[in-house]
Scaffold this active site. Structure first.
Site, PDB file in Angstrom:
ATOM      1  N   ILE A 121      -9.702   9.194  -2.516  1.00 30.41           N
ATOM      2  CA  ILE A 121      -9.715   8.943  -1.361  1.00 30.41           C
ATOM      3  C   ILE A 121      -9.242  10.242  -0.272  1.00 30.41           C
ATOM      4  CG2 ILE A 121      -9.437   7.161   0.653  1.00 30.41           C
ATOM      5  CD1 ILE A 121     -10.808   6.436  -2.341  1.00 30.41           C
ATOM      6  N   ASN A 141       0.777  -1.149   0.236  1.00 32.16           N
ATOM      7  CA  ASN A 141       0.070  -0.412  -0.200  1.00 32.16           C
ATOM      8  C   ASN A 141       0.635   1.127   0.013  1.00 32.16           C
ATOM      9  OD1 ASN A 141      -2.742   1.564   1.118  1.00 32.16           O
ATOM     10  ND2 ASN A 141      -1.295   2.393   1.859  1.00 32.16           N
ATOM     11  N   LYS A 200       1.200   2.886 -11.484  1.00 30.51           N
ATOM     12  CA  LYS A 200       0.179   1.564 -10.812  1.00 30.51           C
ATOM     13  C   LYS A 200      -0.919   1.466 -12.073  1.00 30.51           C
ATOM     14  CE  LYS A 200      -0.657   4.062  -7.258  1.00 30.51           C
ATOM     15  NZ  LYS A 200      -0.388   3.535  -5.339  1.00 30.51           N
ATOM     16  N   TYR A 244       3.350   8.714 -11.553  1.00 29.57           N
ATOM     17  CA  TYR A 244       2.280   7.935 -10.859  1.00 29.57           C
ATOM     18  C   TYR A 244       1.943   7.275 -11.415  1.00 29.57           C
ATOM     19  CZ  TYR A 244      -1.114   7.542  -7.237  1.00 29.57           C
ATOM     20  OH  TYR A 244      -1.958   7.108  -5.925  1.00 29.57           O
TER      21      TYR A 244
HETATM   22  N1  CAA Z   1      -7.805  18.440 -16.418  1.00 26.57           N
HETATM   23  C1  CAA Z   1      -7.134  19.313 -16.881  1.00 26.57           C
HETATM   24  N2  CAA Z   1      -6.951  20.077 -17.359  1.00 26.57           N
HETATM   25  C2  CAA Z   1      -5.943  20.660 -15.670  1.00 26.57           C
HETATM   26  C3  CAA Z   1      -6.071  19.464 -14.982  1.00 26.57           C
HETATM   27  C4  CAA Z   1      -7.234  18.818 -14.822  1.00 26.57           C
HETATM   28  N3  CAA Z   1      -7.150  17.892 -14.243  1.00 26.57           N
HETATM   29  N4  CAA Z   1      -4.794  20.514 -13.646  1.00 26.57           N
HETATM   30  C5  CAA Z   1      -4.386  20.770 -14.421  1.00 26.57           C
HETATM   31  N5  CAA Z   1      -5.140  21.076 -15.639  1.00 26.57           N
HETATM   32  C6  CAA Z   1      -4.546  22.320 -16.701  1.00 26.57           C
HETATM   33  C7  CAA Z   1      -4.677  23.890 -15.498  1.00 26.57           C
HETATM   34  O1  CAA Z   1      -5.330  24.652 -15.916  1.00 26.57           O
HETATM   35  C8  CAA Z   1      -3.835  24.951 -16.894  1.00 26.57           C
HETATM   36  O2  CAA Z   1      -3.938  25.209 -18.059  1.00 26.57           O
HETATM   37  P1  CAA Z   1      -3.716  27.119 -18.809  1.00 26.57           P
HETATM   38  O3  CAA Z   1      -2.038  26.162 -18.770  1.00 26.57           O
HETATM   39  O4  CAA Z   1      -4.700  26.379 -19.521  1.00 26.57           O
HETATM   40  O5  CAA Z   1      -3.955  27.608 -17.214  1.00 26.57           O
HETATM   41  C9  CAA Z   1      -2.357  24.075 -16.887  1.00 26.57           C
HETATM   42  O6  CAA Z   1      -3.014  22.374 -16.798  1.00 26.57           O
HETATM   43  C10 CAA Z   1      -1.631  23.894 -15.931  1.00 26.57           C
HETATM   44  O7  CAA Z   1      -1.308  23.466 -14.502  1.00 26.57           O
HETATM   45  P2  CAA Z   1      -1.548  24.084 -13.425  1.00 26.57           P
HETATM   46  O8  CAA Z   1      -0.821  25.795 -13.572  1.00 26.57           O
HETATM   47  O9  CAA Z   1      -1.584  24.168 -12.271  1.00 26.57           O
HETATM   48  O10 CAA Z   1      -0.013  23.647 -13.246  1.00 26.57           O
HETATM   49  P3  CAA Z   1       1.432  23.590 -11.973  1.00 26.57           P
HETATM   50  O11 CAA Z   1       2.743  23.404 -12.718  1.00 26.57           O
HETATM   51  O12 CAA Z   1       1.046  24.795 -11.566  1.00 26.57           O
HETATM   52  O13 CAA Z   1       1.327  22.215 -11.766  1.00 26.57           O
HETATM   53  C11 CAA Z   1      -0.251  19.294 -10.962  1.00 26.57           C
HETATM   54  C12 CAA Z   1       0.463  21.216 -12.258  1.00 26.57           C
HETATM   55  C13 CAA Z   1       0.756  19.921 -10.278  1.00 26.57           C
HETATM   56  C14 CAA Z   1       0.117  19.202 -11.737  1.00 26.57           C
HETATM   57  C15 CAA Z   1      -0.898  20.991 -10.571  1.00 26.57           C
HETATM   58  O14 CAA Z   1      -1.914  20.706 -11.567  1.00 26.57           O
HETATM   59  C16 CAA Z   1      -1.855  19.767  -9.409  1.00 26.57           C
HETATM   60  O15 CAA Z   1      -1.018  19.354  -8.030  1.00 26.57           O
HETATM   61  N6  CAA Z   1      -2.791  18.643  -9.861  1.00 26.57           N
HETATM   62  C17 CAA Z   1      -3.726  17.915  -9.594  1.00 26.57           C
HETATM   63  C18 CAA Z   1      -3.320  16.320  -9.724  1.00 26.57           C
HETATM   64  C19 CAA Z   1      -4.121  14.810  -9.517  1.00 26.57           C
HETATM   65  O16 CAA Z   1      -4.443  15.226 -10.172  1.00 26.57           O
HETATM   66  N7  CAA Z   1      -2.970  14.509  -8.606  1.00 26.57           N
HETATM   67  C20 CAA Z   1      -4.116  13.720  -7.943  1.00 26.57           C
HETATM   68  C21 CAA Z   1      -3.401  13.247  -6.422  1.00 26.57           C
HETATM   69  S1  CAA Z   1      -4.254  12.520  -5.287  1.00 26.57           S
HETATM   70  C22 CAA Z   1      -3.110  10.815  -5.672  1.00 26.57           C
HETATM   71  O17 CAA Z   1      -2.918  10.670  -6.366  1.00 26.57           O
HETATM   72  C23 CAA Z   1      -4.201  10.001  -5.213  1.00 26.57           C
HETATM   73  C24 CAA Z   1      -4.882   8.816  -6.514  1.00 26.57           C
HETATM   74  O18 CAA Z   1      -4.497   7.933  -6.573  1.00 26.57           O
HETATM   75  C25 CAA Z   1      -5.872   9.098  -8.095  1.00 26.57           C
HETATM   76  P1  NAI Z   2      -0.792   8.846   2.517  1.00 20.43           P
HETATM   77  O1  NAI Z   2       0.657   9.650   1.654  1.00 20.43           O
HETATM   78  O2  NAI Z   2      -1.606   8.770   3.628  1.00 20.43           O
HETATM   79  O3  NAI Z   2       0.094   7.101   3.331  1.00 20.43           O
HETATM   80  C1  NAI Z   2       1.177   6.601   2.290  1.00 20.43           C
HETATM   81  C2  NAI Z   2       2.348   6.246   3.276  1.00 20.43           C
HETATM   82  O4  NAI Z   2       3.138   5.318   2.898  1.00 20.43           O
HETATM   83  C3  NAI Z   2       2.877   7.363   4.768  1.00 20.43           C
HETATM   84  O5  NAI Z   2       2.410   6.883   6.200  1.00 20.43           O
HETATM   85  C4  NAI Z   2       4.131   7.362   3.918  1.00 20.43           C
HETATM   86  O6  NAI Z   2       5.066   7.594   5.428  1.00 20.43           O
HETATM   87  C5  NAI Z   2       4.529   6.145   3.310  1.00 20.43           C
HETATM   88  N1  NAI Z   2       5.535   5.721   2.213  1.00 20.43           N
HETATM   89  C6  NAI Z   2       6.309   7.142   1.685  1.00 20.43           C
HETATM   90  N2  NAI Z   2       7.105   6.474   1.170  1.00 20.43           N
HETATM   91  C7  NAI Z   2       7.809   5.238   1.403  1.00 20.43           C
HETATM   92  C8  NAI Z   2       8.591   3.939   1.359  1.00 20.43           C
HETATM   93  N3  NAI Z   2       9.468   4.264   0.627  1.00 20.43           N
HETATM   94  N4  NAI Z   2       8.577   3.254   1.849  1.00 20.43           N
HETATM   95  C9  NAI Z   2       7.714   2.912   3.090  1.00 20.43           C
HETATM   96  N5  NAI Z   2       6.759   3.348   3.569  1.00 20.43           N
HETATM   97  C10 NAI Z   2       6.516   4.743   2.693  1.00 20.43           C
HETATM   98  O7  NAI Z   2      -1.311   7.805   1.401  1.00 20.43           O
HETATM   99  P2  NAI Z   2      -2.794   7.179   0.872  1.00 20.43           P
HETATM  100  O8  NAI Z   2      -3.710   7.992   0.168  1.00 20.43           O
HETATM  101  O9  NAI Z   2      -3.390   6.426   2.812  1.00 20.43           O
HETATM  102  O10 NAI Z   2      -1.919   6.225   0.094  1.00 20.43           O
HETATM  103  C11 NAI Z   2      -1.636   4.759  -0.053  1.00 20.43           C
HETATM  104  C12 NAI Z   2      -1.833   3.916  -0.979  1.00 20.43           C
HETATM  105  O11 NAI Z   2      -2.898   4.157  -1.756  1.00 20.43           O
HETATM  106  C13 NAI Z   2      -0.932   4.757  -1.893  1.00 20.43           C
HETATM  107  O12 NAI Z   2      -0.260   3.567  -2.489  1.00 20.43           O
HETATM  108  C14 NAI Z   2      -1.561   5.599  -3.534  1.00 20.43           C
HETATM  109  O13 NAI Z   2      -0.812   5.905  -4.334  1.00 20.43           O
HETATM  110  C15 NAI Z   2      -2.969   4.690  -3.368  1.00 20.43           C
HETATM  111  N6  NAI Z   2      -3.639   5.362  -3.480  1.00 20.43           N
HETATM  112  C16 NAI Z   2      -4.116   6.649  -2.833  1.00 20.43           C
HETATM  113  C17 NAI Z   2      -5.635   7.056  -2.961  1.00 20.43           C
HETATM  114  C18 NAI Z   2      -6.398   8.288  -2.700  1.00 20.43           C
HETATM  115  O14 NAI Z   2      -7.039   8.534  -2.904  1.00 20.43           O
HETATM  116  N7  NAI Z   2      -5.252   9.039  -1.387  1.00 20.43           N
HETATM  117  C19 NAI Z   2      -6.010   7.280  -4.597  1.00 20.43           C
HETATM  118  C20 NAI Z   2      -5.642   5.779  -5.044  1.00 20.43           C
HETATM  119  C21 NAI Z   2      -4.328   5.024  -4.218  1.00 20.43           C
END
Ligand code: CAA
Ligand code: NAI
Length: 246
Positions: A187, A89, A158, A154
């Site tokens: 989540i 995880n 994944k 990422y």
């Molecule tokens: N869909 C469409 N367009 C998007 C977008 C999206 N989801 N996100 C950003 N864009 C567009 C913006 O609107 C912007 O457009 P313009 O240039 O036309 O203005 C362009 O892309 C650049 O975006 P930013 O200004 O935000 O660029 P930045 O460099 O400052 O940041 C980033 C980029 C770090 C990727 C930021 O947008 C960000 O954090 N995005 C979220 C990414 C995300 O969804 N991560 C999920 C994390 S949780 C997770 O990973 C769990 C899981 O498994 C689901």
């Molecule tokens: P979180 O950031 O809350 O927890 C992640 C944990 O992993 C932390 O305790 C961190 O210390 C540990 N960790 C990070 N690097 C490590 C390493 N090198 N060795 C051992 N431990 C390490 O994240 P969350 O949300 O609980 O995520 C858990 C898993 O679910 C991750 O694999 C994430 O990618 C996945 N996931 C999360 C989603 C979300 O929306 N939160 C959606 C889809 C997938």
């Protein structure tokens, strides 16, 4: 109790989904190894669960470092007399648009989220083979199935987890080992707390259930796949995302 006396390693168990899973598994009778990089938080969380009467221990590990993983697995097997379940995880994000993504941030996410899953699974395998049974559950993501803006590294990792899961399901099925993945949607954990509010709202609007997930939603999916109820489930990717993927 659905996991009575089973020994489970849960990586990334100091926070979020892993922590919720640790409590869920312990409540169902498992002996749980909370394995995490963050030693301070991990020890604290393990102490809290112990205070509730659960059989858990904390083990420090960096899943991207093979010798650290080998040492963790050896210590867990010695303390709990074997291993039955592995939940891969642990995971991180280093989000950036493709044009800005550094090679370091690409490699870092691959080394934790993909290579880390390989390390832990390979290290645990001899113990599962010794038992002639076992459950391996790895955490993928909706991002690994249909991609996500800003998540080149990422999503690659994944999607790779899904490829490994299916290969291992074919390779290990005859050894009595079930291998499956869970693909969570968005989540509420520390990981999603970093996502800009506007983008999170956009993600929420895509969910037919109309809400982000709770860590317990994923813990329950891990529990099902770890339990005997899932003995004929192998090589699947269980989407737990409120209906984003269908
Ligand atoms: N869909 C469409 N367009 C998007 C977008 C999206 N989801 N996100 C950003 N864009 C567009 C913006 O609107 C912007 O457009 P313009 O240039 O036309 O203005 C362009 O892309 C650049 O975006 P930013 O200004 O935000 O660029 P930045 O460099 O400052 O940041 C980033 C980029 C770090 C990727 C930021 O947008 C960000 O954090 N995005 C979220 C990414 C995300 O969804 N991560 C999920 C994390 S949780 C997770 O990973 C769990 C899981 O498994 C689901
Ligand atoms: P979180 O950031 O809350 O927890 C992640 C944990 O992993 C932390 O305790 C961190 O210390 C540990 N960790 C990070 N690097 C490590 C390493 N090198 N060795 C051992 N431990 C390490 O994240 P969350 O949300 O609980 O995520 C858990 C898993 O679910 C991750 O694999 C994430 O990618 C996945 N996931 C999360 C989603 C979300 O929306 N939160 C959606 C889809 C997938």
């Amino acid at each position: 109790m659905r996991l009575k006396d089973k020994v489970a390693i849960i990586t990334g168990a100091a926070n979020g989904l892993g922590l919720a899973a640790a409590e869920t598994f312990a409540r169902e009778g498992a002996k749980v190894a909370l394995a995490d990089y963050d030693a301070n938080l991990g020890r604290e969380r393990a102490a809290e669960l112990k205070a509730k009467g659960y059989e858990v221990s904390f083990f420090q590990v960096d899943v991207s470092d093979r010798s650290s993983v080998d040492e963790m697995v050896r210590r867990v097997a010695a303390e709990f007399s074997g291993i039955d379940i592995l939940v891969n995880n642990a995971g991180i994000t280093r989000d950036a648009m493709l044009k800005k993504l550094s090679v370091e941030d690409f490699q870092k996410v691959i080394s934790v989220n993909l290579t880390g899953v390989f390390h832990c699974t390979q290290a645990v395998l001899p113990f599962l083979l010794e038992r002639g049974s076992g459950k391996i559950i790895s955490t993928s993501s909706v991002s690994g199935v249909y991609g996500n803006v800003g998540q080149t590294n990422y999503a690659a990792a994944k999607a790779g987890v899904i490829g490994m899961t299916k290969s291992w399901a074919k390779e290990l099925g005859r050894k009595g080992i079930n291998v499956n993945a869970v693909a969570p949607g968005f989540i509420m954990t520390g990981m999603t707390a970093k996502v800009p509010e506007k983008i999170l709202e956009q993600m929420k609007s895509m969910v037919p259930l109309g809400r982000l997930g709770d860590p317990r939603d994923i813990a329950n999916a891990y529990l099902f796949l770890a339990s005997e109820e899932a003995n004929y489930v192998n090589g699947t990717v269980l989407h737990v995302d409120g209906g984003i993927m269908m």
